[in-house]
Design an enzyme around this catalytic site. Sequence first.
Site, PDB file in Angstrom:
ATOM      1  N   GLU A  44      -1.845  16.560  12.821  1.00  0.00           N
ATOM      2  CA  GLU A  44      -2.850  15.534  12.888  1.00  0.00           C
ATOM      3  C   GLU A  44      -4.194  16.116  12.480  1.00  0.00           C
ATOM      4  O   GLU A  44      -4.414  17.475  12.705  1.00  0.00           O
ATOM      5  CB  GLU A  44      -3.086  15.247  14.704  1.00  0.00           C
ATOM      6  CG  GLU A  44      -1.605  14.343  15.036  1.00  0.00           C
ATOM      7  CD  GLU A  44      -2.062  13.946  16.118  1.00  0.00           C
ATOM      8  OE1 GLU A  44      -2.971  14.265  17.103  1.00  0.00           O
ATOM      9  OE2 GLU A  44      -1.101  13.494  16.865  1.00  0.00           O
ATOM     10  N   THR A  72       2.238   1.927  -2.394  1.00  0.00           N
ATOM     11  CA  THR A  72       3.345   2.544  -1.860  1.00  0.00           C
ATOM     12  C   THR A  72       3.880   3.560  -3.087  1.00  0.00           C
ATOM     13  O   THR A  72       3.313   3.439  -4.144  1.00  0.00           O
ATOM     14  CB  THR A  72       4.382   1.837  -1.523  1.00  0.00           C
ATOM     15  OG1 THR A  72       4.773   1.052  -2.705  1.00  0.00           O
ATOM     16  CG2 THR A  72       4.152   0.795  -0.213  1.00  0.00           C
TER      17      THR A  72
END
Length: 408
Positions: A51, A224
């Site tokens: 993170e 994408t």
Amino acid sequence: MNLKKHPKIYNLIKAEERRQAETINLIPSENYPSKAVLEATGSILTAKYSEGYPGRRYYAGNEIYDKIELLAQKKAKEIFKIDESYHVNVQPYSGTPANLAVYLGLLNFGDPIMGMNLSCGGHLSHGHKVSFSGRAYKVIQYGVSQATKRINYDEIRKLAKKHKPKLIISGFTAYPRKINFRKFHQIAKEVGAISMADISHIAGLIVAGLHPSPFPFTDIVTTTTHKTLRGPRGAIIICKNKFAKVIDRAVFPGIQGGPHNNITAAKAVCFEEARKPAFRKYQEQIIKNAKVLAQELKKYGFNLISGGTDNHLILVDLRNKGITGKEAEERLEKAGIIVNRNTIPNDPRKPFNPSGIRLGTPAVTTRGMREKEMKKIAFWISEVISDSKSLSKIREEVRKWTICYLHT
Ligand code: DSN
């Protein structure tokens, strides 16, 4: 293979491998990644939490992951030929999260945004009412010209002037023609909006220089990585530097937790592959194949939206064939030809059983199929649509035929 110790899932994976090998995949948003991409995807990198961003993580042990993420960012910039005025976030899990992160970062809830409506080729995440994007923001949707089924930039300008959106989205999932990203950007600037291009479907064509690029002017570009780019399932956001902080914060901690590091590495592999001359040749062949497939289908009396294609996909209006999109999709699947049902512009039918089908050539081109094969596929499609009795015979022909083509 250790997976054999889990026979149920092992057998299902093997069955899917067989299905992929024995069918013709014409879904324009799907592709077969290389073994290198698959190896990175299945690597030990999946075991780590990271993170945060390189140099600013909330977990220890991220030295290697920082290098991987920075490498993926650098390679993304290289393939899209963008300079230091742009920032890349390689963490989005997929296309919809990438788009939602953009909205979260740049807009306040209730702000007006403009996007293409679903029936004309827009994506759910471009403001459709069933998507978060359509519920959290005031959406103005544009379509295509009734006569030509192409984007009418004057209409879009008029709508933009009237509604003053904060964000104008271009880039579509079922539009077979080239998109003028520069015009979209100009319109956005005329009304003080941010320009955003979702290039998911055509990213590979753009990298290869076969479709106009949204760079170096568009404010935000999402894509994408698993469609024409032929990478792992995931996405990236490229934004002008002035938006870097808000975009990064919107991705994490805004809507995502830890990045999928194995996928980040696979994205870097895919970007590296996209730099090779073979990638350009592959993209050229995708377009050649789509054009031949389109021409052949027309010979068999199929009505193509906009009359043909400039890119990797074809949208077929089936109304003259007396069959709905869902029926056609099901019938073709029985014959081993995988397509997806799709709305046509201003479709009188609902998206679950629309009037059209969408066909694309990225996956079959990866398998080494060329113009000759497209002719055969068009013939089979025509046979299946006109005669439901021939399905099992064609299924067997397709099975034997597809085995001869590469499958990763
Ligand atoms: N679902 C994808 C497609 O098929 O085009 C877009 O996200």
